[in-house]
Motif scaffolding. Structure first.
Motif, mmCIF file in Angstrom:
data_model
loop_
_atom_site.group_PDB
_atom_site.id
_atom_site.type_symbol
_atom_site.label_atom_id
_atom_site.label_comp_id
_atom_site.label_asym_id
_atom_site.label_seq_id
_atom_site.Cartn_x
_atom_site.Cartn_y
_atom_site.Cartn_z
ATOM 1 N N TYR A 172 0.829 -1.204 0.000
ATOM 2 C CA TYR A 172 0.000 0.000 0.000
ATOM 3 C C TYR A 172 0.868 1.260 0.000
ATOM 4 O O TYR A 172 0.673 2.171 -0.811
ATOM 5 N N ASN A 173 1.843 1.286 0.893
ATOM 6 C CA ASN A 173 2.710 2.465 0.992
ATOM 7 C C ASN A 173 3.526 2.717 -0.274
ATOM 8 O O ASN A 173 3.701 3.855 -0.692
ATOM 9 N N ASP A 174 3.987 1.641 -0.877
ATOM 10 C CA ASP A 174 4.784 1.773 -2.106
ATOM 11 C C ASP A 174 3.959 2.399 -3.226
ATOM 12 O O ASP A 174 4.433 3.249 -3.975
ATOM 13 N N VAL A 175 2.713 1.958 -3.290
ATOM 14 C CA VAL A 175 1.831 2.492 -4.342
ATOM 15 C C VAL A 175 1.607 3.982 -4.119
ATOM 16 O O VAL A 175 1.665 4.788 -5.063
ATOM 17 N N LEU A 176 1.383 4.372 -2.867
ATOM 18 C CA LEU A 176 1.173 5.792 -2.562
ATOM 19 C C LEU A 176 2.398 6.629 -2.929
ATOM 20 O O LEU A 176 2.281 7.698 -3.530
ATOM 21 N N SER A 177 3.582 6.105 -2.579
ATOM 22 C CA SER A 177 4.810 6.844 -2.910
ATOM 23 C C SER A 177 4.948 7.022 -4.404
ATOM 24 O O SER A 177 5.329 8.091 -4.898
ATOM 25 N N SER A 178 4.648 5.970 -5.127
ATOM 26 C CA SER A 178 4.792 5.984 -6.580
ATOM 27 C C SER A 178 3.821 6.991 -7.212
ATOM 28 O O SER A 178 4.182 7.740 -8.116
ATOM 29 N N ILE A 179 2.601 7.034 -6.700
ATOM 30 C CA ILE A 179 1.603 7.967 -7.236
ATOM 31 C C ILE A 179 1.973 9.403 -6.874
ATOM 32 O O ILE A 179 1.860 10.316 -7.693
#
Ligand SMILES: [Zn+2]
Length: 460
Positions: free
Chosen positions: A70-77
Motif C-alpha cells: 500500500y505504501n509503495d503504491v502511494l509513494s509511486s503515485i
C-alpha cells in the motif's frame, strides 16, 4: 509530519524514530517484535501480516496483504501526480484473509485507473522516432507480433512463415502519461502501415522531361500532377520547382514464406498472319484455356511487394491450351517513321538506370513490376528478334527507323514473333524474371546504330 504521511500506514516508524536513536538496538527490536505480536494477536488470528481493503473515493477497489504494498503504491503515485492525488485514497484493515490480494503493480494500476492518473506507458520508438504510445509492456509485445502478422501474405492455399523481420530498430521507452494519450494496438498498426507523408522539392534540370523526373525519382506522373496542381507538365522549365509528396512507411517488414497451392497457368498466344487482312485486325481462331498447376514456392516479401519468388516444385494438373489468333498482315506502312521519341514500355518502378552497376555497364533501365504486367512497343517498328537470348531470358528486339532498336528483356511471355510489324503502344510481351534476373522486371534498352544510349533521354 507532512499531509501525505497521514494517509500512510506507519504507526511504528513514526512513533519510535526518536527512541531508536537513543536506546540500544537490541531492545528496540525486542520492543517492536513484542508490539507486532500483541497487535496481530488481537486483530488477526490466522496470519502474521495484516490485510487491508483499499478504497478510492470510498469505493473498494481491492485488497492487499501487508502495509508495504500500500505504501509503495502511494509513494509511486505521489512521485508522478503529486500529494493532492493521494487524498481520495484510503484503507481499512480487515480481519479475514480469504480473498485474492493485489500485487503492487495491480493495485497501482487500479488506483491510477480509478483516479484517471498518469501511468507507466510505453512509447513506441522506430529508429529513435516516437510513433505512438501504448498502455503496457504486454501491449507493446503484442504490437510487435501483430505488426508482423499484418504483413503476412494473404493467399489461397497453405502458407508457412519461415521468418518475419522488421528492418528498422523498434524499441519501447517507458514514460509516465495518461491513458487517454495512448492508442489501441490496431490503430498503432494502421498508423505505422500508413506511414508518413514526406514532401520534397525538385528543381528541373537541363534536358529533363517529365518522364525523366518520374522515372529517376520513382514517383508517378499522376502523383506529380496531384502535388503540383498548377504545373503544366508539357511545359516544364529549367529551374522550376516541382513538389514531390510521397508516403514513407515507418517500417519495412521482411517476410520469407513457403506457399503451397494451386495456380493458374496462363496460356500462350500463337499468331497466324493473314496477308489478306489489314494489319491491326485480329480474330480469335481458337480460344485459349488456362491450365492449372500445384506449385510449391518460397517467396520473399517486403511489406506488400513480392521481391523474389523461388519455385521449389511444380506439378501440372492441367495443361493450358494455346490461343490461336489470326492477325492482319497486309502491310500498310512497313517501317513507321520514327516520330521523335519512345513511350514508356511498361509500368513499374525504376530500380536501375543506365549506368555502371556492379562494375559493369548497365546498358538499359529496369522497371520492376509484377509478373504478367504488359510490355508495349516503345515505338512502331519491325520485330527482329523474339525468343531466348543469353542473359536477357525471353527477349524481343524491335528495329525502328533512323537506326534505332529497342530491346525488352526478362519477359515471362512473348506475344509477337520475328518479322511482325508492331505499332507504338502495341502489347508485345509480359513482364517476367527469365534469364539473369533477381525478380520480375522489364530490362529496356535503346540502341542507336547498335550503341546503347540512355533510354530516359528518349522516352516522351
Ligand atoms: Zn537491366
Amino acid at each position: 509530519m507532512q499531509d501525505g504521511d497521514k494517509l500512510r500506514i506507519s504507526p511504528i516508524k513514526a512513533n519510535f524514530s526518536e527512541i531508536l536513536s537513543k536506546i540500544d538496538k537490541f531492545w528496540v527490536i525486542g520492543l517492536i517484535a513484542g508490539l507486532l505480536v500483541a497487535t496481530f494477536s488481537i486483530d488477526i488470528n490466522i496470519d502474521k501480516e495484516s490485510a487491508y481493503i483499499v478504497k478510492v473515493n470510498g469505493q473498494k477497489i481491492g485488497a492487499v496483504k501487508g502495509v508495504d504494498v500500500y505504501n509503495d503504491v502511494l509513494s509511486s503515485i505521489e512521485l508522478t501526480d503529486g500529494k493532492n492525488s493521494l487524498e481520495k485514497i484510503s484503507f481499512e484493515k480487515i480481519n479475514f484473509l480469504k480473498t485474492d490480494f493485489l500485487s503492487k503493480d495491480e493495485l497501482e494500476l487500479s488506483v491510477r485507473k480509478e483516479l484517471g492518473l498518469k501511468a507507466k506507458v510505453v512509447a513506441v520508438k522506430i529508429d529513435g522516432q516516437e510513433v505512438a504510445r501504448v498502455k503496457s509492456q504486454k501491449e507493446y509485445e503484442k504490437l510487435l507480433e501483430d505488426l508482423k502478422k499484418y504483413y503476412y501474405p494473404k493467399v489461397d492455399g497453405e502458407i508457412k512463415i519461415i521468418s518475419a523481420t522488421i528492418r528498422e530498430k523498434i524499441e519501447p521507452d517507458f514514460v509516465w502519461d495518461y491513458y487517454k494519450n495512448t492508442q489501441d494496438i490496431d490503430d498503432v498498426i494502421q498508423k505505422i502501415a500508413d506511414g508518413q507523408m514526406l514532401t520534397q522539392e525538385y528543381e528541373v534540370k537541363k534536358g529533363d522531361t517529365i518522364w525523366d523526373i518520374s522515372l529517376n525519382n520513382d514517383i508517378s506522373i499522376e502523383d506529380i500532377k496531384l502535388a503540383n496542381p498548377d504545373l503544366n507538365i508539357d511545359k516544364i522549365q529549367i529551374g522550376q520547382k516541382i513538389k514531390f509528396i510521397r508516403k514513407k512507411p515507418y517500417v519495412n517488414v521482411e517476410i520469407v514464406a513457403q506457399i503451397n497451392g494451386k495456380e493458374e497457368i496462363p496460356y500462350d498466344t500463337k499468331k497466324i498472319v493473314d496477308k489478306n487482312i489489314k494489319k491491326g485486325i485480329e480474330k480469335i481462331k481458337e480460344k485459349g484455356q488456362t491450365g492449372l498447376a500445384y506449385i510449391e514456392k518460397k517467396v520473399f516479401i517486403v511489406n506488400d511487394s513480392v521481391v523474389q519468388e523461388d519455385v521449389l516444385n511444380t506439378e501440372v494438373l492441367k495443361e493450358p491450351k494455346d490461343e490461336v489468333l489470326i492477325v492482319g498482315g497486309k502491310a500498310h506502312s512497313g517501317y513507321v517513321a520514327f516520330s521523335g521519341g519512345f513511350i514508356r514500355p511498361s509500368r513499374g518502378r525504376l530500380t536501375s538506370g543506365f549506368k555502371f552497376r556492379w562494375g559493369r555497364r548497365h546498358e538499359g533501365i529496369d522497371l520492376a513490376s509484377p509478373t504478367g504486367t504488359p510490355i508495349y512497343a516503345a515505338a512502331s517498328g519491325k520485330v527482329i528478334y523474339a525468343g531466348w537470348k543469353s542473359g536477357y531470358g525471353k527477349c524481343i528486339i524491335i528495329s525502328h527507323s533512323n537506326g534505332f532498336t529497342t530491346l525488352y528483356g526478362h519477359a515471362s511471355k512473348l506475344y509477337v514473333s520475328i518479322g511482325e510489324y508492331v505499332n507504338k503502344g502495341e502489347k508485345i510481351a509480359a513482364v517476367g524474371s527469365t534469364g539473369r534476373s533477381t525478380g520480375p522486371h522489364l530490362h529496356f534498352e535503346v540502341r542507336k546504330y547498335g550503341t546503347p544510349v540512355d533510354p530516359l533521354k528518349y522516352i516522351r
